[in-house]
Design a protein around this motif. Structure first.
Motif, PDB file in Angstrom:
ATOM      1  N   TYR B  81      -5.300  39.952 -71.703  1.00 16.47           N
ATOM      2  CA  TYR B  81      -6.240  40.486 -72.693  1.00 16.47           C
ATOM      3  C   TYR B  81      -7.093  39.367 -73.259  1.00 16.47           C
ATOM      4  O   TYR B  81      -6.580  38.325 -73.652  1.00 16.47           O
ATOM      5  N   HIS B  87      -9.197  33.513 -79.613  1.00 13.38           N
ATOM      6  CA  HIS B  87      -7.907  32.862 -79.863  1.00 13.38           C
ATOM      7  C   HIS B  87      -7.602  31.750 -78.877  1.00 13.38           C
ATOM      8  O   HIS B  87      -6.553  31.726 -78.228  1.00 13.38           O
ATOM      9  N   LEU B  88      -8.511  30.797 -78.777  1.00 12.66           N
ATOM     10  CA  LEU B  88      -8.263  29.620 -77.951  1.00 12.66           C
ATOM     11  C   LEU B  88      -7.452  28.611 -78.740  1.00 12.66           C
ATOM     12  O   LEU B  88      -7.225  28.778 -79.935  1.00 12.66           O
ATOM     13  N   PHE B  89      -7.024  27.539 -78.076  1.00 11.43           N
ATOM     14  CA  PHE B  89      -6.276  26.485 -78.771  1.00 11.43           C
ATOM     15  C   PHE B  89      -7.250  25.348 -79.046  1.00 11.43           C
ATOM     16  O   PHE B  89      -7.537  24.534 -78.171  1.00 11.43           O
ATOM     17  N   PRO B  90      -7.754  25.275 -80.265  1.00 14.03           N
ATOM     18  CA  PRO B  90      -8.913  24.436 -80.547  1.00 14.03           C
ATOM     19  C   PRO B  90      -8.715  22.934 -80.335  1.00 14.03           C
ATOM     20  O   PRO B  90      -9.647  22.252 -79.923  1.00 14.03           O
TER      21      PRO B  90
END
Lengths: 348, 233, 283
Positions: B81, B87-90
């Motif tokens: 999804y 919602h990435l890992f910044p």
């Protein structure tokens, strides 16, 4: 008066509203006043415990104002009380100032310290956790400072106040009534603030800071204001407590001894509510008495109690009780609707 | 039938936002769910993905019941999804973000090559922190990360969010490319013409319920759709 | 001066170790585990009891660490569940209050059962010379262990798949879910790890001086300060902050005085938080 309510003079209306607003405090005060003859059995030990409970109740009102109203986690209640307490002690004895002056200076000093801490938190936009940590650090620094200033404060061995009056001592009934008066006074101040524009601003900023700011509420200023008033309350209590105890040491105002309890008391009673601090202090006063004979296991029982409370009464006693009333009222309304047939309802 | 949704109802705090949702997706199909803001597209996708617990109904993947499973299980089962918020890992690099897409396995070379082939920009910026990427690049990374797990179904929620028209079209061109590789797609989109350009079938969601369904041609020809979503009177 | 700084580094590595367990748990779930110090003390008592019953030091230490890890997991699986169901500030406050209660329960039980309990691991041997400065064997060993653990942790979080998974949960919990990571499983494992670390801290601290039952509160407070200064959620940050604070502590203690030192340290911590709230290496 034979006039209809809306034609009563304005002053009477205002007084009536004020009276209704202060009713819970009056009830609480009445209970507290009547308590000793019924309960204490003239025991200095019980009176002492009761005074301690009252003192913590007063601390809790101040903390409730600072944390409950404006979300500033001030983990320095003990230190603020200590500022008041040590100022009172040192000024009355070493500088031979009358007690009232010592207490006043202590209160103002605490208010200033609290205001500065709040100002720092506001300037640096510290969130709840960080405010808590910075104030915790201040608490610890204060304790170390007191211990370090041996000559001035007597450090670990403590400080005896020469000017303490014995009949207001904490194991005598005089002390008890002194603190009942203080508690009631602080509650009245809290209530008046709650009902004024200040209270409205507090509510707005607790709800949604950004929205409040946009609505014209100077969040920073109200935060500092709450901190100053709350700290004054705490400092005043600390000063009077020093006077009534007759002997203070760093342990009297330590983080582990004061802040932990106050946090639990306020959370238990209901953060932000008027009588939450009183309910909380009373509950823990009783708990203290009940655990007196448990010896070494006191702390363990205390901890178990704390865990149980926050698992089940998350928002505190008063919101829980009010919630029960709400649900009862809703149930009653629903049953009334079901049994009462509205006139003109068509039959199938 | 790869993905099957029957009688799904979901919402927040006791209020149902979507109800009676029935649809299915066959392997290799691209299905579009269109509707305006507030129609319930995100709620629907989140309920399928496991980020939201459905209140009624069933979700089945290859016959396996996934209703009420937590999101990480749904992801492991093969539904990837890509939410609108990405919602990435910044603080992690592009490469690490992609690597995590393959969790718990180590990233495999061919999957990485597929993603870089599809999004050459990502290969250029592979050592850059995800938080510093532009909106379009972040979207690419979010899709790329989802692809790393070699999912059975790829679900996208409003992939054109925050993208300029040119980038939005490029995004859908990329999706066409994905479809051509045989990947099954479920896309929720407000921009109806774009969505229908790639889809084999579409569903129109309105006020939490499916109002219309059909092929892109049928939907585009439908007068209500034309008026409400295509701005044609 | 060199001796003072080296001593400070030794002290600081221990501080760092102390902060790591706390910082991980906070970074993962926003929970400040105020029972951390007491879990360490629990571990220490277990080690001490095992040694009393004849277990060799290393075995006893391992048992203690496992016990502390086990207690942590128990805590996570029971009381932390309702905490994780809350979000944001509610979660932080509830976590704070519940772990506070747990701290009381642990210290109360330990005080009751082992009122004079203490752990002291005597590391014999001549002072070891590091860079020309003689240091007590116990302290040297403690720092070696701390350094070793630091290295292992950094490698673990930087390079392994699971370690990356942990970092991903810290950075974006929903994102982690979407790639198939179970945040609650990660939290349980890290709780266990933090418990084990607490036990290890107790062991290494007791190599320099006896560790008593009442030391829990100070440990928790110190861990908190180190974790915050280093940046909540950052392992490297905790070690860096620990070492810096250790040096400040020792230099100040040497040249000024004990109580002023405490204030200097606290001021340094507060200063760091105020100037850079996200910590030295926080995001």
């Amino acid at each position: 008066m034979s006039e209809a309510p809306h034609t009563r003079p304005r002053r009477a209306r205002v007084l009536l509203t004020l009276a209704r607003a202060l009713l819970p405090i009056a009830v609480a005060a009445a209970i507290l006043v009547v308590l000793p003859p019924l309960w204490f059995e003239d025991s200095p030990y019980t009176t002492g415990l009761a005074v301690e409970a009252l003192v913590f109740g007063c601390y809790a009102v101040g903390f409730n104002l600072i944390f409950g109203s404006t979300n500033q986690l001030f983990l320095c209640v003990g230190a603020l009380a200590g500022v008041g307490g040590y100022a009172t002690a040192i000024l009355s004895d070493k500088a031979s100032l009358p007690l009232a002056v010592g207490v006043a200076i202590g209160t103002v000093s605490a208010a200033i310290v609290g205001g500065v801490l709040s100002w720092i938190a506001v300037r640096r936009s510290l969130n709840v956790i960080f405010t808590g940590i910075v104030t915790l650090v201040f608490s610890l620094a204060f304790t170390n400072f007191i211990i370090g200033q041996r000559d001035l404060t007597g450090a670990d061995t403590g400080y005896v106040l020469q000017g303490a009056a014995t009949d207001l001592a904490d194991d005598r009934i005089g002390g008890y009534y002194l603190f009942v008066a203080l508690l009631v006074g602080l509650l009245i101040v809290f209530r008046v603030l709650q009902l004024s524009h200040v209270g409205w601003a507090f509510k707005a900023l607790r709800d949604d800071e950004v929205a409040a700011e946009l609505a014209g509420v100077d969040v920073a200023r109200y935060r500092i204001y709450a901190a100053v008033v709350g700290s004054a309350m705490i400092g005043l209590t600390g000063g009077l407590f020093a006077y009534s105890l007759g002997f203070i040491s760093p342990v009297t105002y330590g983080f582990a001894q004061v802040d932990v309890q106050v946090l639990i008391i306020v959370a238990f009673g209901g953060l932000g509510t008027l009588l939450g601090p009183v309910v909380g202090a009373a509950a823990f006063g009783f708990l203290d008495r009940a655990l007196t004979d448990s010896g070494q296991l006191r702390e363990a029982y205390y901890g178990a109690f704390v865990i149980a409370i926050f698992l089940f009464l998350r928002r505190g006693v008063i919101p829980f009780v009010l919630g029960l009333f709400d649900r009862l009222a809703a149930l009653r309304r629903r049953s009334q609707r079901m049994e009462g047939a509205t006139p003109g309802r068509a039959e199938r | 039938m790869l993905l099957e949704v029957r009688g799904l109802g979901a919402g927040y705090l006791g209020e149902k936002v979507v109800s009676d949702i029935d649809f299915e997706v066959s392997p290799g199909e691209a299905v579009a769910i269109v509707g305006s803001n507030g129609a319930g597209k995100s709620t629907l996708l989140r309920a399928i993905a496991g980020l939201l617990k459905p209140m009624d109904g069933r979700v089945r993947l290859e016959g396996r019941d996934l209703t009420r499973r937590p999101a990480h299980r749904v992801a492991k089962a093969g539904i990837a999804y890509v939410p609108a918020e990405r919602h990435l890992f910044p603080a992690m690099t592009v490469k690490t973000n992609l690597a995590l897409g393959a969790y718990p396995r180590r990233p495999d070379r061919s999957a990485l090559e597929l993603v870089f082939g599809l999004f050459p920009r990502l290969e250029e910026r592979q050592r850059q922190r995800a938080g510093t990427l532009s909106g379009g690049e972040q979207q690419m990374l979010a899709v790329g990360r989802a692809l790393m797990s070699r999912p059975k179904v790829l679900m996208l929620d409003e992939p054109t969010t925050g993208l300029a028209p040119k980038l939005a079209r490029a995004a859908f061109t990329a999706l066409e490319g994905l479809k051509a590789t045989g990947l099954t797609l479920l896309i929720a989109e407000q921009q109806v013409p774009l969505a229908l350009s790639v889809a084999d079938r579409g569903y129109v969601l309105e006020n939490g319920r499916i109002r219309l369904q059909g092929s892109p041609e049928e939907l585009t020809a439908n007068p209500e759709v034309r008026r409400a979503y295509l701005g044609v009177v | 001066m060199k001796a003072v700084i080296l001593d400070g580094i030794v002290l600081g590595l221990g501080f760092g170790l102390l902060g790591v367990g706390l910082t991980l748990v906070y970074g993962l779930g926003g929970v400040l585990n105020l029972a951390y110090g007491e879990i360490a003390i629990f571990g220490a008592i277990v080690v001490s009891q095992a040694m009393d019953r004849g277990a060799p030091t290393l075995v006893a230490a391992a048992i203690g660490m496992l016990a502390a890890a086990g207690l942590s997991v128990l805590l996570d699986l029971t009381l932390m569940r309702p905490v994780y169901r809350q979000t944001g500030e509610e979660r932080t406050l509830l976590g704070l209050l519940l772990t506070l209660g747990v701290a009381f329960v642990i210290v109360g039980l330990l005080n009751w059962k082992y009122p004079t309990g203490a752990l002291y691991i005597f590391v014999g041997g001549d002072p070891i010379s590091i860079a020309g400065v003689p240091m007590a064997a116990g302290s040297v060993w403690a720092s070696v262990i701390a350094l070793g653990v630091a290295g292992v942790l950094l490698l673990f979080f930087g390079l392994t798949t699971f370690g990356r998974g942990v970092r991903s949960v810290i950075q974006d919990e929903t994102g982690a879910r979407l790639v198939g990571i179970s945040p609650s499983l990660v939290r349980t494992v890290i709780f266990a790890l933090s418990g084990g670390l607490a036990g290890l801290v107790a062991v290494t601290r007791s190599m320099s001086a006896p560790l008593t039952v009442t030391a829990g509160f100070d440990l928790t407070t110190f861990a908190l300060i180190v974790a915050v200064v280093g940046g909540l959620g950052s392992v490297a940050g905790a070690f860096l902050a620990g070492v810096l604070l250790g040096i400040v502590d020792n230099v100040s203690a040497h040249y000024i005085g004990e109580y002023i030192t405490a204030i200097v340290l606290l001021a340094a911590a507060a200063g760091t938080i105020l100037i850079r709230p996200r910590g030295l290496l926080g995001r």
